[in-house]
Design an enzyme around this catalytic site. Structure first.
Site: not given
Ligand code: GDP
Ligand code: MN
Length: 380
Positions: A101, A190
């Site tokens: 992530y 993101e």
């Protein structure tokens, strides 16, 4: 403003972030054609403005163009968390060994743009934050010098990328993500998952970008990417009516004039044991039409079990607000109980207008909140 994944990945690719090849389809036949061009297994992904599409069945692998067509047929038209899928991204499917992530956000606590990385990518980061907070690494960029190289490398090492070449590629991606965030006035950029392939190289498989609405005027090319049909109906109507509306998870709808007062109203609702269903600011000087639109937006949320009006009439006239409420109730008849705390300019006239209605009066905000909480529980 939310970008679709296919728009976000294009933006990130311009900064040198490696993404898979692919294209957007609005029909199953188009999906097939893109899969034929790719010439291998593909992943067909719903383009809707919500996360967790994978779990909801909106991300599917297809081995052949025929299967891509079939899978696209299943996903197009699907309803994911209240949004209808009108477009799919058909992208080259890749196999990988790990999911990472990585994001850039504006951290209001440190007042800095902050990079977040985790070796536990793939799932929603909120889940990791709950189950294993130590797995989340945060590093804030310097306000004027930006994200420094050593910080980007530190992120890599702290999520366990020890191979020199791999850490360097990760640092490059982190720096590129930071630059994309700053240069486009994003509020979130993101990549989840950022995958590690068998050969050790990194590739972004899912991208998400949120843009700061207040800075959009500086980026007409990004503003043009807005897809109004993809926003929840309530958000679109609020924007059209110039109302600030943010949906929350509670069951007490709030209509307030002024952002500060709206925040205070939500606080007092929580203090009284309730949960607000939304933040809503009708702004100063709102007239009847705006109040009507606001009430319709609030009532469109099926979770709303009570509504609290907290209006302080300064420039806004209380009688005008009362007329708006009555007009809205005429058009949208509802059984939802409503509590009104209306004070300030023309309050007597406003109260007189509402006297014969079903609205429950409250003299203070505390009383209004308590009554709204009781009403939402069916105790009033
Ligand atoms: P989200 O659920 O909305 O975040 O959508 P994602 O694009 O992140 O997809 C969800 C999951 O599908 C990912 O975490 C991966 O596990 C899987 N996935 C997506 N793209 C690929 C791919 O190209 N290959 C493989 N094997 N899995 C993929
Ligand atoms: Mn994802």
């Amino acid at each position: 403003m939310k970008l679709h994944e296919y728009q976000a990945r294009e933006l990130l690719a311009r900064y040198g972030i490696p993404v898979t090849g692919g294209g957007v389809a609005v029909t199953p036949a188009e999906a097939r054609a893109i899969a034929e061009q790719i010439g291998g297994p593909v992943v067909v992904k719903a383009q809707v403005h919500v996360g967790g599409r994978g779990k909801a069945g909106g991300v599917k692998l297809a081995q052949t163009p025929a299967e891509a067509e079939q899978v696209a047929g299943q996903i197009l038209g699907m309803n994911i968390k209240g949004l209808t899928v009108e477009k799919v991204l058909v992208a080259e499917a890749v196999s990988y060994e790990r999911e990472i992530y990585l994001s850039a956000i504006l951290d209001r606590g440190s007042k800095r743009i902050t990079m977040i990385a985790s070796a536990e990518g793939g799932v929603e980061i909120e889940e990791v934050a709950k189950t294993n907070p130590a797995a989340i690494i945060k590093i804030s960029a310097h306000p004027t010098m930006g994200l420094l190289d050593f910080q980007a490398r530190e992120l890599a090492f702290r999520i366990g990328l020890r191979d020199g070449k791999q850490a360097r590629q990760f640092a490059q991606i982190a720096s590129a993500l930071y630059r994309a965030f700053v240069e486009n006035d994003a509020s979130l950029a993101e990549i989840n998952p950022l995958v590690v392939k068998a050969d050790g190289s990194l590739l972004a498989l899912d991208s998400k970008v949120l843009l700061d609405e207040s800075a959009l005027f500086r980026h007409p090319e990004l503003a043009a990417l807005r897809d109004p049909s993809a926003d929840p109906e309530a958000e679109r109507r609020a924007r059209e009516a110039d109302i600030t509306y943010i949906k929350l998870d509670g069951n007490i709808g709030c209509m307030v004039n002024g952002a500060g007062l709206a925040m205070a109203t939500m606080d007092v609702i929580k203090l009284s044991g309730g949960e607000p269903a939304n933040f809503l600011d009708i702004g100063g000087g709102a007239g009847k039409e705006k109040v009507k639109a606001a009430l319709q937006i609030i009532l469109s949320d099926p979770n709303v079990k009570a509504v609290l009006f907290n209006i302080f009439g300064g420039i806004t006239r209380v009688d005008e607000v009362a007329r708006g409420i009555l007009a809205a109730l005429e058009e949208v008849p509802t059984d939802v109980p409503m509590v009104a705390r209306l004070v300030g300019t023309n309050e007597e006239a406003g109260r007189a207008l509402l006297a014969g209605s079903k609205l429950i009066p409250a003299a203070t905000l505390a009383e209004g909140a308590q009554k709204a909480v009781a009403a939402a529980r069916g105790e009033l």
